[in-house]
Design a protein around this motif. Structure first.
Motif, PDB file in Angstrom:
ATOM      1  N   MET A 220       0.844  -1.184   0.000  1.00 49.92           N
ATOM      2  CA  MET A 220       0.000   0.000   0.000  1.00 49.92           C
ATOM      3  C   MET A 220       0.888   1.247   0.000  1.00 49.92           C
ATOM      4  N   LEU A 221       0.621   2.165  -0.886  1.00 51.16           N
ATOM      5  CA  LEU A 221       1.395   3.396  -1.002  1.00 51.16           C
ATOM      6  C   LEU A 221       0.879   4.422  -0.001  1.00 51.16           C
ATOM      7  N   VAL A 222       1.778   4.937   0.818  1.00 54.61           N
ATOM      8  CA  VAL A 222       1.407   5.947   1.807  1.00 54.61           C
ATOM      9  C   VAL A 222       1.933   7.294   1.332  1.00 54.61           C
ATOM     10  N   THR A 223       1.043   8.258   1.223  1.00 55.11           N
ATOM     11  CA  THR A 223       1.424   9.595   0.807  1.00 55.11           C
ATOM     12  C   THR A 223       1.865  10.396   2.025  1.00 55.11           C
ATOM     13  N   PRO A 224       3.060  11.006   1.960  1.00 54.74           N
ATOM     14  CA  PRO A 224       3.494  11.796   3.117  1.00 54.74           C
ATOM     15  C   PRO A 224       2.633  13.044   3.277  1.00 54.74           C
ATOM     16  N   PRO A 225       2.447  13.516   4.519  1.00 56.51           N
ATOM     17  CA  PRO A 225       1.682  14.747   4.732  1.00 56.51           C
ATOM     18  C   PRO A 225       2.330  15.916   3.981  1.00 56.51           C
ATOM     19  N   LEU A 226       1.490  16.735   3.363  1.00 59.21           N
ATOM     20  CA  LEU A 226       1.955  17.893   2.614  1.00 59.21           C
ATOM     21  C   LEU A 226       1.973  19.116   3.524  1.00 59.21           C
ATOM     22  N   ILE A 227       3.117  19.786   3.554  1.00 62.40           N
ATOM     23  CA  ILE A 227       3.269  20.999   4.347  1.00 62.40           C
ATOM     24  C   ILE A 227       3.630  22.150   3.420  1.00 62.40           C
ATOM     25  N   TYR A 228       2.914  23.265   3.598  1.00 62.48           N
ATOM     26  CA  TYR A 228       3.227  24.483   2.863  1.00 62.48           C
ATOM     27  C   TYR A 228       4.050  25.387   3.767  1.00 62.48           C
ATOM     28  N   VAL A 229       5.076  26.000   3.186  1.00 58.40           N
ATOM     29  CA  VAL A 229       5.947  26.911   3.910  1.00 58.40           C
ATOM     30  C   VAL A 229       5.937  28.254   3.193  1.00 58.40           C
ATOM     31  N   ALA A 230       5.517  29.308   3.902  1.00 58.77           N
ATOM     32  CA  ALA A 230       5.531  30.652   3.323  1.00 58.77           C
ATOM     33  C   ALA A 230       6.481  31.524   4.131  1.00 58.77           C
ATOM     34  N   ASP A 231       7.544  31.954   3.489  1.00 61.64           N
ATOM     35  CA  ASP A 231       8.537  32.821   4.119  1.00 61.64           C
ATOM     36  C   ASP A 231       9.188  33.621   3.008  1.00 61.64           C
ATOM     37  N   ASP A 232       9.405  34.909   3.229  1.00 61.09           N
ATOM     38  CA  ASP A 232       9.994  35.738   2.183  1.00 61.09           C
ATOM     39  C   ASP A 232      11.505  35.526   2.058  1.00 61.09           C
ATOM     40  N   ASP A 233      12.122  34.838   3.012  1.00 56.85           N
ATOM     41  CA  ASP A 233      13.559  34.589   2.974  1.00 56.85           C
ATOM     42  C   ASP A 233      13.833  33.260   2.268  1.00 56.85           C
ATOM     43  N   ALA A 234      14.511  33.315   1.118  1.00 55.95           N
ATOM     44  CA  ALA A 234      14.765  32.122   0.316  1.00 55.95           C
ATOM     45  C   ALA A 234      15.591  31.088   1.079  1.00 55.95           C
ATOM     46  N   LEU A 235      16.566  31.522   1.852  1.00 54.49           N
ATOM     47  CA  LEU A 235      17.397  30.585   2.611  1.00 54.49           C
ATOM     48  C   LEU A 235      16.572  29.846   3.656  1.00 54.49           C
ATOM     49  N   THR A 236      15.687  30.557   4.341  1.00 53.93           N
ATOM     50  CA  THR A 236      14.814  29.909   5.325  1.00 53.93           C
ATOM     51  C   THR A 236      13.932  28.878   4.647  1.00 53.93           C
ATOM     52  N   ARG A 237      13.342  29.242   3.514  1.00 59.09           N
ATOM     53  CA  ARG A 237      12.499  28.292   2.780  1.00 59.09           C
ATOM     54  C   ARG A 237      13.283  27.038   2.411  1.00 59.09           C
ATOM     55  N   GLU A 238      14.496  27.236   1.914  1.00 57.15           N
ATOM     56  CA  GLU A 238      15.319  26.102   1.492  1.00 57.15           C
ATOM     57  C   GLU A 238      15.698  25.207   2.675  1.00 57.15           C
ATOM     58  N   LEU A 239      16.123  25.811   3.772  1.00 53.43           N
ATOM     59  CA  LEU A 239      16.515  25.024   4.946  1.00 53.43           C
ATOM     60  C   LEU A 239      15.328  24.257   5.527  1.00 53.43           C
ATOM     61  N   VAL A 240      14.174  24.912   5.611  1.00 50.40           N
ATOM     62  CA  VAL A 240      12.981  24.251   6.133  1.00 50.40           C
ATOM     63  C   VAL A 240      12.571  23.109   5.203  1.00 50.40           C
ATOM     64  N   GLU A 241      12.638  23.340   3.906  1.00 53.08           N
ATOM     65  CA  GLU A 241      12.281  22.297   2.947  1.00 53.08           C
ATOM     66  C   GLU A 241      13.181  21.067   3.110  1.00 53.08           C
ATOM     67  N   ILE A 242      14.471  21.283   3.296  1.00 52.66           N
ATOM     68  CA  ILE A 242      15.409  20.176   3.492  1.00 52.66           C
ATOM     69  C   ILE A 242      15.081  19.417   4.773  1.00 52.66           C
ATOM     70  N   GLN A 243      14.872  20.149   5.867  1.00 47.61           N
ATOM     71  CA  GLN A 243      14.575  19.506   7.150  1.00 47.61           C
ATOM     72  C   GLN A 243      13.270  18.710   7.094  1.00 47.61           C
ATOM     73  N   LEU A 244      12.246  19.295   6.510  1.00 43.87           N
ATOM     74  CA  LEU A 244      10.961  18.607   6.441  1.00 43.87           C
ATOM     75  C   LEU A 244      11.029  17.391   5.521  1.00 43.87           C
ATOM     76  N   GLY A 245      11.794  17.505   4.442  1.00 47.69           N
ATOM     77  CA  GLY A 245      11.997  16.358   3.554  1.00 47.69           C
ATOM     78  C   GLY A 245      12.664  15.214   4.297  1.00 47.69           C
ATOM     79  N   ARG A 246      13.661  15.538   5.096  1.00 49.76           N
ATOM     80  CA  ARG A 246      14.331  14.517   5.909  1.00 49.76           C
ATOM     81  C   ARG A 246      13.376  13.909   6.937  1.00 49.76           C
ATOM     82  N   GLY A 247      12.395  14.688   7.340  1.00 55.16           N
ATOM     83  CA  GLY A 247      11.414  14.213   8.313  1.00 55.16           C
ATOM     84  C   GLY A 247      10.289  13.415   7.672  1.00 55.16           C
ATOM     85  N   GLY A 248      10.325  13.256   6.356  1.00 57.49           N
ATOM     86  CA  GLY A 248       9.332  12.438   5.681  1.00 57.49           C
ATOM     87  C   GLY A 248       8.113  13.190   5.179  1.00 57.49           C
ATOM     88  N   TYR A 249       8.203  14.512   5.121  1.00 56.85           N
ATOM     89  CA  TYR A 249       7.072  15.317   4.660  1.00 56.85           C
ATOM     90  C   TYR A 249       7.263  15.729   3.203  1.00 56.85           C
TER      91      TYR A 249
END
Length: 127
Positions: free
Chosen positions: A1-30
């Motif tokens: 059975m395929l499990v879809t990871p929870p989708l999280i939206y991140v809104a931040d005007d700082d590109a570095l913050t967006r990138e770092l959060v995206e990496i961390q959340l990806g590592r967390g399975g989101y």
């Protein structure tokens, strides 16, 4: 059975913050989508609601608080948990965000571990 990871939206005007959060959340399975503006975020929410939103308080144009108001007014928007990201530490804005329906906040700078723990708590409480 395929499990879809929870989708999280991140809104931040700082590109570095967006990138770092995206990496961390990806590592967390989101699955993650990032947005540089509140307007972009709100358009995406209308098309495909996420499991959770991470939202910077201070944004150009519409603020994070404006986004909370818009989400509360949108059909189903109030059911999406929102964690505010803030580097200000201004108690009045934190209180205002909570009064507008935010599920909580995360102070910048934060560790990936702390962010993942906070997201896990909020998503678990939603169940």
């Amino acid at each position: 059975m395929l499990v879809t990871p929870p989708l999280i939206y991140v809104a931040d005007d700082d590109a570095l913050t967006r990138e770092l959060v995206e990496i961390q959340l990806g590592r967390g399975g989101y699955a993650v989508r990032t947005f540089p503006t509140v307007e972009d975020l709100l358009g995406a929410v209308a098309a495909a609601p996420p499991a959770l939103i991470l939202l910077d308080v201070r944004m150009p144009g519409l603020s994070g608080l404006d986004a909370l108001r818009a989400l509360q007014a949108a059909p189903g928007g109030s059911e999406i948990p929102v964690l505010m990201l803030t580097g200000e530490g201004r108690l009045d804005r934190i209180v205002q965000a909570l009064q507008l329906g935010a599920a909580g906040y995360v102070m910048k700078p934060f560790t990936g571990k702390a962010l993942l723990e906070r997201i896990g708590e909020v998503l678990q409480a939603k169940v």
